[in-house]
Enzyme design. Sequence first.
Site, PDB file in Angstrom:
ATOM      1  CB  SER A  71      -0.900   0.018   1.433  1.00 56.00           C
ATOM      2  OG  SER A  71      -1.484   1.392   1.352  1.00 56.00           O
ATOM      3  CE1 TYR A 108      -4.016  -2.085   5.089  1.00 55.85           C
ATOM      4  CE2 TYR A 108      -3.363   0.128   4.711  1.00 55.85           C
ATOM      5  CZ  TYR A 108      -3.777  -1.164   4.432  1.00 55.85           C
ATOM      6  OH  TYR A 108      -4.114  -1.391   2.995  1.00 55.85           O
TER       7      TYR A 108
HETATM    8  P1  NAI Z   1     -11.102  -6.278   0.962  1.00 55.11           P
HETATM    9  O1  NAI Z   1     -11.700  -6.051   2.037  1.00 55.11           O
HETATM   10  O2  NAI Z   1     -12.363  -6.341   0.032  1.00 55.11           O
HETATM   11  O3  NAI Z   1     -10.466  -7.622   0.562  1.00 55.11           O
HETATM   12  C1  NAI Z   1      -9.499  -8.185   1.470  1.00 55.11           C
HETATM   13  C2  NAI Z   1      -9.599  -9.607   1.135  1.00 55.11           C
HETATM   14  O4  NAI Z   1      -8.903 -10.365   2.392  1.00 55.11           O
HETATM   15  C3  NAI Z   1     -11.249 -10.169   1.601  1.00 55.11           C
HETATM   16  O5  NAI Z   1     -11.501 -11.004   0.836  1.00 55.11           O
HETATM   17  C4  NAI Z   1     -11.047 -10.655   3.033  1.00 55.11           C
HETATM   18  O6  NAI Z   1     -11.955 -11.628   3.333  1.00 55.11           O
HETATM   19  C5  NAI Z   1      -9.578 -11.387   2.883  1.00 55.11           C
HETATM   20  N1  NAI Z   1      -8.964 -11.767   4.168  1.00 55.11           N
HETATM   21  C6  NAI Z   1      -8.849 -10.819   5.248  1.00 55.11           C
HETATM   22  N2  NAI Z   1      -8.435 -11.473   6.303  1.00 55.11           N
HETATM   23  C7  NAI Z   1      -8.396 -12.746   5.798  1.00 55.11           C
HETATM   24  C8  NAI Z   1      -7.709 -13.951   6.345  1.00 55.11           C
HETATM   25  N3  NAI Z   1      -7.454 -14.080   7.572  1.00 55.11           N
HETATM   26  N4  NAI Z   1      -7.785 -15.168   5.628  1.00 55.11           N
HETATM   27  C9  NAI Z   1      -8.265 -15.140   4.339  1.00 55.11           C
HETATM   28  N5  NAI Z   1      -8.485 -14.097   3.778  1.00 55.11           N
HETATM   29  C10 NAI Z   1      -8.508 -12.995   4.606  1.00 55.11           C
HETATM   30  O7  NAI Z   1     -10.222  -5.150   0.650  1.00 55.11           O
HETATM   31  P2  NAI Z   1      -9.387  -4.760  -0.679  1.00 55.11           P
HETATM   32  O8  NAI Z   1      -9.306  -3.426  -1.007  1.00 55.11           O
HETATM   33  O9  NAI Z   1      -9.664  -5.884  -1.889  1.00 55.11           O
HETATM   34  O10 NAI Z   1      -7.937  -5.253  -0.038  1.00 55.11           O
HETATM   35  C11 NAI Z   1      -6.866  -6.155  -0.793  1.00 55.11           C
HETATM   36  C12 NAI Z   1      -5.409  -5.665  -0.479  1.00 55.11           C
HETATM   37  O11 NAI Z   1      -5.238  -4.731  -0.985  1.00 55.11           O
HETATM   38  C13 NAI Z   1      -5.366  -5.644   1.115  1.00 55.11           C
HETATM   39  O12 NAI Z   1      -4.001  -6.373   1.454  1.00 55.11           O
HETATM   40  C14 NAI Z   1      -5.372  -4.168   1.065  1.00 55.11           C
HETATM   41  O13 NAI Z   1      -4.626  -3.865   2.231  1.00 55.11           O
HETATM   42  C15 NAI Z   1      -4.682  -3.780   0.103  1.00 55.11           C
HETATM   43  N6  NAI Z   1      -4.897  -2.414  -0.458  1.00 55.11           N
HETATM   44  C16 NAI Z   1      -5.914  -1.986  -0.373  1.00 55.11           C
HETATM   45  C17 NAI Z   1      -6.167  -0.643  -0.861  1.00 55.11           C
HETATM   46  C18 NAI Z   1      -7.587  -0.036  -1.274  1.00 55.11           C
HETATM   47  O14 NAI Z   1      -7.614   1.269  -1.491  1.00 55.11           O
HETATM   48  N7  NAI Z   1      -8.823  -0.618  -1.398  1.00 55.11           N
HETATM   49  C19 NAI Z   1      -5.274   0.322  -1.072  1.00 55.11           C
HETATM   50  C20 NAI Z   1      -3.812  -0.384  -0.866  1.00 55.11           C
HETATM   51  C21 NAI Z   1      -3.605  -1.524  -0.276  1.00 55.11           C
END
Ligand code: NAI
Length: 250
Positions: A144, A157
């Site tokens: 990120s 985070y």
């Molecule tokens: P999201 O919340 O939609 O997706 C995160 C996914 O990780 C979800 O499917 C969730 O169920 C899964 N997850 C969380 N804990 C888990 C576990 N213990 N075991 C298995 N799965 C687990 O959010 P998003 O935005 O799609 O995030 C994806 C990645 O991108 C994350 O690492 C986030 O930190 C990163 N990110 C997101 C940004 C944004 O603006 N959306 C910006 C920068 C980084």
Amino acid sequence: MNYDLKGRTAFVTGATSGLGRRFARVLAQAGADIAIAGRRAERLATVKSEIEALGGKCAAVPLDVTDIGAISHAFDTAEGALGPIGILVNNAGMSREGLAVTVTPGDFDAVMGTNLRAPFFLATEAARRMIAQGKGGRIVNIASIAAFRVLPGVSTYCISKAGLAMMTQSLAREWARYEINVNAICPGFIETEINRDWFQTEAGQKQIRSFPRRRLAQESDLDGLLLLLASDASRAITGSLMTVDDAQSL
Ligand code: NAI
């Protein structure tokens, strides 16, 4: 340039929503077979059908990434269905809001466990298998812009993503000799479940107006870099931390 992933198998964590779901589809469209790992069985089934509807081969692998003892079995399941994993996308992540003085040890462990500890043990599991295969591999960590700059109110985070950035470089150095490339995509703000509530608030809207382009980035903005880092086109790119933030942090 060769972005073709036919004959490759990718393992994507947190693939049931947001960016992970998008990554799984993009890799499938480039020809890879995809193991989608996540906690929610129903959602795994939905994403599996979506990928199959695109003509891709997909295995749904139930996995809570914080359950380190379950990782090896999850890889066995994926490889049993699809063959050796050549690409790992460490995408699963989470955040807990709160000023540092209110953070409990449980909050701290939850964020570090998901965003730092889990990607490390997923990467080492993948690398052991890639080394045994002798064909190299690609590990893409989803960090990120929080790895490089403070996002107020989410210190754990930011700390976890900064750790993931250094992990990317440490592992890239260690596995360079095996042709395993380890890189990180560092996205800016993209509206997904992780931040949707925030961006609907007045303060969230104000934050969007503060960005140079007055907008959030889109999931599709990461497609090109993902394909570059997953494919043969990135032969010499390893240990790189690449920002895709639509100018938000400038
Ligand atoms: P999201 O919340 O939609 O997706 C995160 C996914 O990780 C979800 O499917 C969730 O169920 C899964 N997850 C969380 N804990 C888990 C576990 N213990 N075991 C298995 N799965 C687990 O959010 P998003 O935005 O799609 O995030 C994806 C990645 O991108 C994350 O690492 C986030 O930190 C990163 N990110 C997101 C940004 C944004 O603006 N959306 C910006 C920068 C980084």
